[in-house]
Design a protein around this motif. Sequence first.
Motif, PDB file in Angstrom:
ATOM      1  N   ASP A 130     -33.036 -69.511   2.160  1.00 40.57           N
ATOM      2  CA  ASP A 130     -33.290 -69.669   0.727  1.00 40.57           C
ATOM      3  C   ASP A 130     -34.768 -69.980   0.478  1.00 40.57           C
ATOM      4  OD1 ASP A 130     -33.007 -70.105  -2.004  1.00 40.57           O
ATOM      5  OD2 ASP A 130     -31.314 -71.461  -1.814  1.00 40.57           O
ATOM      6  N   HIS A 131     -35.344 -70.888   1.282  1.00 38.42           N
ATOM      7  CA  HIS A 131     -36.780 -71.178   1.153  1.00 38.42           C
ATOM      8  C   HIS A 131     -37.597 -69.896   1.294  1.00 38.42           C
ATOM      9  CE1 HIS A 131     -35.854 -75.347   3.104  1.00 38.42           C
ATOM     10  NE2 HIS A 131     -35.699 -75.408   1.808  1.00 38.42           N
ATOM     11  N   ALA A 132     -37.335 -69.176   2.383  1.00 43.21           N
ATOM     12  CA  ALA A 132     -38.145 -67.997   2.698  1.00 43.21           C
ATOM     13  C   ALA A 132     -38.006 -66.931   1.628  1.00 43.21           C
ATOM     14  CB  ALA A 132     -37.735 -67.444   4.062  1.00 43.21           C
ATOM     15  N   VAL A 133     -36.795 -66.692   1.161  1.00 45.70           N
ATOM     16  CA  VAL A 133     -36.567 -65.670   0.138  1.00 45.70           C
ATOM     17  C   VAL A 133     -37.283 -66.045  -1.154  1.00 45.70           C
ATOM     18  CG1 VAL A 133     -34.793 -64.671  -1.370  1.00 45.70           C
ATOM     19  CG2 VAL A 133     -34.409 -64.807   1.094  1.00 45.70           C
ATOM     20  N   GLU A 134     -37.143 -67.301  -1.574  1.00 45.19           N
ATOM     21  CA  GLU A 134     -37.747 -67.686  -2.855  1.00 45.19           C
ATOM     22  C   GLU A 134     -39.272 -67.747  -2.789  1.00 45.19           C
ATOM     23  OE1 GLU A 134     -34.883 -68.859  -5.882  1.00 45.19           O
ATOM     24  OE2 GLU A 134     -35.431 -70.821  -5.032  1.00 45.19           O
ATOM     25  N   ILE A 135     -39.811 -68.068  -1.632  1.00 39.38           N
ATOM     26  CA  ILE A 135     -41.268 -68.017  -1.484  1.00 39.38           C
ATOM     27  C   ILE A 135     -41.739 -66.569  -1.483  1.00 39.38           C
ATOM     28  CG2 ILE A 135     -43.121 -68.382   0.216  1.00 39.38           C
ATOM     29  CD1 ILE A 135     -41.824 -71.102   0.821  1.00 39.38           C
ATOM     30  N   ALA A 136     -40.979 -65.684  -0.830  1.00 37.72           N
ATOM     31  CA  ALA A 136     -41.393 -64.282  -0.731  1.00 37.72           C
ATOM     32  C   ALA A 136     -41.361 -63.575  -2.079  1.00 37.72           C
ATOM     33  CB  ALA A 136     -40.509 -63.544   0.277  1.00 37.72           C
ATOM     34  N   ALA A 147     -46.225 -63.367   5.087  1.00 40.81           N
ATOM     35  CA  ALA A 147     -46.084 -63.186   6.544  1.00 40.81           C
ATOM     36  C   ALA A 147     -45.142 -64.224   7.138  1.00 40.81           C
ATOM     37  CB  ALA A 147     -47.451 -63.260   7.215  1.00 40.81           C
ATOM     38  N   THR A 148     -45.309 -65.492   6.777  1.00 37.72           N
ATOM     39  CA  THR A 148     -44.470 -66.539   7.366  1.00 37.72           C
ATOM     40  C   THR A 148     -43.042 -66.474   6.836  1.00 37.72           C
ATOM     41  OG1 THR A 148     -45.346 -68.103   5.723  1.00 37.72           O
ATOM     42  CG2 THR A 148     -46.374 -68.097   7.902  1.00 37.72           C
ATOM     43  N   ALA A 149     -42.871 -66.169   5.546  1.00 33.36           N
ATOM     44  CA  ALA A 149     -41.522 -66.085   4.983  1.00 33.36           C
ATOM     45  C   ALA A 149     -40.750 -64.924   5.597  1.00 33.36           C
ATOM     46  CB  ALA A 149     -41.591 -65.926   3.462  1.00 33.36           C
ATOM     47  N   LEU A 150     -41.400 -63.781   5.736  1.00 33.97           N
ATOM     48  CA  LEU A 150     -40.712 -62.617   6.294  1.00 33.97           C
ATOM     49  C   LEU A 150     -40.371 -62.820   7.772  1.00 33.97           C
ATOM     50  CD1 LEU A 150     -42.738 -59.790   4.530  1.00 33.97           C
ATOM     51  CD2 LEU A 150     -40.384 -60.479   4.041  1.00 33.97           C
ATOM     52  N   GLU A 151     -41.245 -63.504   8.506  1.00 28.37           N
ATOM     53  CA  GLU A 151     -40.936 -63.794   9.907  1.00 28.37           C
ATOM     54  C   GLU A 151     -39.780 -64.786  10.002  1.00 28.37           C
ATOM     55  OE1 GLU A 151     -41.282 -63.843  14.193  1.00 28.37           O
ATOM     56  OE2 GLU A 151     -41.504 -62.417  12.547  1.00 28.37           O
ATOM     57  N   VAL A 187     -45.050 -73.994   0.469  1.00 28.67           N
ATOM     58  CA  VAL A 187     -44.142 -74.255  -0.641  1.00 28.67           C
ATOM     59  C   VAL A 187     -44.804 -75.030  -1.781  1.00 28.67           C
ATOM     60  CG1 VAL A 187     -43.218 -76.394   0.368  1.00 28.67           C
ATOM     61  CG2 VAL A 187     -41.838 -75.067  -1.243  1.00 28.67           C
ATOM     62  N   VAL A 188     -45.735 -75.922  -1.458  1.00 30.48           N
ATOM     63  CA  VAL A 188     -46.339 -76.740  -2.511  1.00 30.48           C
ATOM     64  C   VAL A 188     -47.163 -75.885  -3.463  1.00 30.48           C
ATOM     65  CG1 VAL A 188     -47.962 -78.611  -2.962  1.00 30.48           C
ATOM     66  CG2 VAL A 188     -46.308 -78.826  -1.107  1.00 30.48           C
ATOM     67  N   ASN A 189     -47.830 -74.857  -2.941  1.00 25.59           N
ATOM     68  CA  ASN A 189     -48.658 -73.993  -3.780  1.00 25.59           C
ATOM     69  C   ASN A 189     -47.876 -72.832  -4.380  1.00 25.59           C
ATOM     70  OD1 ASN A 189     -51.084 -75.426  -3.294  1.00 25.59           O
ATOM     71  ND2 ASN A 189     -51.232 -74.480  -1.289  1.00 25.59           N
ATOM     72  N   VAL A 190     -46.979 -72.249  -3.589  1.00 21.67           N
ATOM     73  CA  VAL A 190     -46.268 -71.051  -4.052  1.00 21.67           C
ATOM     74  C   VAL A 190     -45.062 -71.415  -4.912  1.00 21.67           C
ATOM     75  CG1 VAL A 190     -45.006 -69.002  -3.269  1.00 21.67           C
ATOM     76  CG2 VAL A 190     -47.076 -69.723  -2.078  1.00 21.67           C
ATOM     77  N   ARG A 191     -44.406 -72.487  -4.599  1.00 20.28           N
ATOM     78  CA  ARG A 191     -43.243 -73.010  -5.306  1.00 20.28           C
ATOM     79  C   ARG A 191     -41.989 -72.190  -5.030  1.00 20.28           C
ATOM     80  NH1 ARG A 191     -45.149 -76.659  -9.260  1.00 20.28           N
ATOM     81  NH2 ARG A 191     -47.120 -77.443  -8.443  1.00 20.28           N
ATOM     82  N   LEU A 192     -40.858 -72.854  -5.221  1.00 21.49           N
ATOM     83  CA  LEU A 192     -39.558 -72.209  -5.062  1.00 21.49           C
ATOM     84  C   LEU A 192     -39.043 -71.776  -6.426  1.00 21.49           C
ATOM     85  CD1 LEU A 192     -38.164 -74.712  -2.431  1.00 21.49           C
ATOM     86  CD2 LEU A 192     -38.960 -72.384  -2.001  1.00 21.49           C
ATOM     87  N   GLY A 193     -37.853 -71.160  -6.450  1.00 23.22           N
ATOM     88  CA  GLY A 193     -37.401 -70.542  -7.684  1.00 23.22           C
ATOM     89  C   GLY A 193     -36.069 -71.045  -8.189  1.00 23.22           C
ATOM     90  N   LEU A 194     -35.358 -70.135  -8.848  1.00 25.47           N
ATOM     91  CA  LEU A 194     -34.157 -70.487  -9.586  1.00 25.47           C
ATOM     92  C   LEU A 194     -33.032 -70.978  -8.686  1.00 25.47           C
ATOM     93  CD1 LEU A 194     -32.818 -70.510 -12.376  1.00 25.47           C
ATOM     94  CD2 LEU A 194     -32.200 -68.117 -12.015  1.00 25.47           C
ATOM     95  N   SER A 195     -32.905 -70.402  -7.496  1.00 27.69           N
ATOM     96  CA  SER A 195     -31.834 -70.841  -6.602  1.00 27.69           C
ATOM     97  C   SER A 195     -31.971 -72.324  -6.277  1.00 27.69           C
ATOM     98  CB  SER A 195     -31.838 -70.013  -5.313  1.00 27.69           C
ATOM     99  OG  SER A 195     -30.852 -70.485  -4.410  1.00 27.69           O
TER     100      SER A 195
END
Length: 243
Positions: A130-136, A147-151, A187-195
């Motif tokens: 969930d973290h990786a998807v919402e950051i991506a 790069a890090t989220a997809l890996e 995560v602090v700069n990009v932020r997460l989303g609705l999930s």
Amino acid sequence: RVTVRSGPLSVARAVSADIIVTFGGGSPIVTGKMVARAVAGDVDSARALVNLSASRARPDAGKILPQIAIPTTLSAAEFTPIAGMTDEEARLKIPFSDFLLTPRVVILDPELTIATGPELWGSTGIKALDHAVEIAYSSRHQPLTDATALEAIRLLFAYLPGTVSQPGDLEARVQCQVAACLSINGVVNVRLGLSHALGHQIGAYGNVPHGATSCIVLPHVMRFVAPMAAPQLALMARAMGLD
């Protein structure tokens, strides 16, 4: 031996702790962060801590107890300055973030995770996904976090199912731990989303663990954002090994 009231904050104060060591999943690790915050802010009640967290007052760096985190799940709480606490009266989850609360040391040992039940391990693995998807697919995504989220997504699809069916596969488990670390990068700069926003409040209102809310909510959110995030979703599909 010191006799004190139950609770980690009472213990930390009674023994004049100079360091916090947390062992377990996201909840104990976040508890360690909030104990450090409470000690630094000289508060002694849940209500005072809620008010302190809501005020976003910065702690004195010299008063923050350092934390060593030894995670046994894939929640990734150990890699962030973020803590969330539930206001039990309002039944709301209050987020709090301060870089001073980030654990100083994180010890990843796959052997220590074998006793973690498969449901908890697997659901926190989906929380890392969930973290990786919402950051991506964040509107703030950028090449490094892509790069890090997809890996992280690639590793979780490659190794997480095997760790549930074969809990003793230490190589697979440590790869999942690496994936959890990568999943939360930036995560602090990009932020997460609705999930995550929905999961936090569903969890606080219905007492549902965040890993479980990720399992339930994430697919629906991905469908909802698909028209706006198709290029990013296509990259995720490739990382998952899908056409």
